[in-house]
Design a protein around this motif. Sequence first.
Motif, PDB file in Angstrom:
ATOM      1  N   LEU A  81       0.668  -1.108  -0.270  1.00  5.31           N
ATOM      2  CA  LEU A  81       0.720   0.310   0.115  1.00  5.31           C
ATOM      3  C   LEU A  81       0.733   1.406  -0.287  1.00  5.31           C
ATOM      4  N   ALA A  82       1.602   1.615   0.512  1.00  4.22           N
ATOM      5  CA  ALA A  82       3.158   3.124   1.105  1.00  4.22           C
ATOM      6  C   ALA A  82       3.767   2.823  -0.475  1.00  4.22           C
ATOM      7  N   ASP A  97      -3.481  -2.938   6.161  1.00  2.00           N
ATOM      8  CA  ASP A  97      -1.983  -2.763   4.992  1.00  2.00           C
ATOM      9  C   ASP A  97      -2.869  -3.549   3.456  1.00  2.00           C
ATOM     10  N   GLU A  98      -1.800  -3.600   3.019  1.00  2.00           N
ATOM     11  CA  GLU A  98      -2.465  -4.093   1.755  1.00  2.00           C
ATOM     12  C   GLU A  98      -1.097  -5.025   0.823  1.00  2.00           C
ATOM     13  N   VAL A  99      -1.188  -5.241   0.617  1.00  2.00           N
ATOM     14  CA  VAL A  99       0.337  -5.970  -0.225  1.00  2.00           C
ATOM     15  C   VAL A  99      -0.592  -7.064  -1.344  1.00  2.00           C
ATOM     16  N   GLN A 100      -0.145  -6.285  -2.834  1.00  3.02           N
ATOM     17  CA  GLN A 100      -0.839  -7.031  -4.099  1.00  3.02           C
ATOM     18  C   GLN A 100       0.228  -7.213  -4.758  1.00  3.02           C
ATOM     19  N   VAL A 110       1.600   2.510  -3.392  1.00  2.00           N
ATOM     20  CA  VAL A 110       1.030   3.222  -4.556  1.00  2.00           C
ATOM     21  C   VAL A 110       0.014   4.490  -3.707  1.00  2.00           C
ATOM     22  N   ALA A 111       0.340   4.512  -2.435  1.00  2.00           N
ATOM     23  CA  ALA A 111      -1.020   5.571  -1.934  1.00  2.00           C
ATOM     24  C   ALA A 111      -0.414   6.851  -1.798  1.00  2.00           C
ATOM     25  N   PRO A 112      -1.673   7.614  -2.709  1.00  2.00           N
ATOM     26  CA  PRO A 112      -1.385   9.067  -2.717  1.00  2.00           C
ATOM     27  C   PRO A 112      -1.196   9.759  -1.332  1.00  2.00           C
ATOM     28  N   GLU A 113      -0.309  10.818  -1.198  1.00  3.38           N
ATOM     29  CA  GLU A 113      -0.145  11.142  -0.310  1.00  3.38           C
ATOM     30  C   GLU A 113      -0.761  11.673   1.311  1.00  3.38           C
ATOM     31  N   CYS A 114      -2.250  11.655   0.406  1.00  2.00           N
ATOM     32  CA  CYS A 114      -3.225  11.639   1.441  1.00  2.00           C
ATOM     33  C   CYS A 114      -4.517  11.047   1.729  1.00  2.00           C
ATOM     34  N   PHE A 115      -3.959   9.550   1.474  1.00  2.00           N
ATOM     35  CA  PHE A 115      -5.425   8.987   1.183  1.00  2.00           C
ATOM     36  C   PHE A 115      -5.638   8.172   2.432  1.00  2.00           C
TER      37      PHE A 115
END
Length: 262
Positions: free
Chosen positions: A98-99, A123-126, A101-106
């Motif tokens: 997640l860290a 958290d997520e892993v892909q 790909v997530a935008p700054e203000c997600f």
Amino acid sequence: MGLTLQDVAWHQSVGKLIDALDRPGFWIALVRLLEQYVEFDSWVALLFSDGRPQVFAECPGLDGGPDTLFQDYLAGLYQLDPFYIASREQRVGGQFRLADVAPECFEQTDYYQRYFRLNVVADEVQINVLLDGERTLCLSLGARQPFSPEQIALLGIIQPWVAALMRQRLAFESEFLASPPPPAPAWQNQLEAAGQKVENALTARELEIARLMLSGCSGKEIARKLDISAETVKVHRKHIYSKLGIKSHSELFALFLQAQKG
């Protein structure tokens, strides 16, 4: 250095999965193997394309039935998913957290507060496998607490095996893959209609900025993505709110949700 018992167990398990590639329970078997090495609380195997995501298999809801929040995701919320957005903007295979790909203000978005943290939690892993036709095969693992560096490293080690198994499985999903994905919801049209008057219709640039705002991009991130100034982003945001008759990100998100049902 000789093989350890854990090495032997892993290779035996992979051998069993290869034997199960053509069986209905393949995805569950794959997930159960991963659970022996990394703890996670939810999972889904799906296909990203230019239409709505297509689901191969998913974990059941808490009551054993379909997950209602996940149904909302498939109906249109996926368009705000950092993993989906990343798969469309930069087609790269491999493992992503997640860290990454997530935008700054997600975490400040309504999408995160009202969907992500309730469904995925923390958290997520892909694992992504690139396919032809601008499609991406994905296996997502969600957890109630952040994955540790050790867990991420271990997933990184076994990811090539997992990705290879996922790709080989596609030979037995031909009937599923032959069905075109349902078209993406035209939420942009709904936002355009929200102003009621022709002069209040959002421009293509305003629609793009609205989507980026909803996904959690900061003004600086939007400016960088669209190659415009941060001040221009502010002006567009002001126009978006004025045309739609709203005053906040939450109201914009409410219109987005309404558009999914329209």
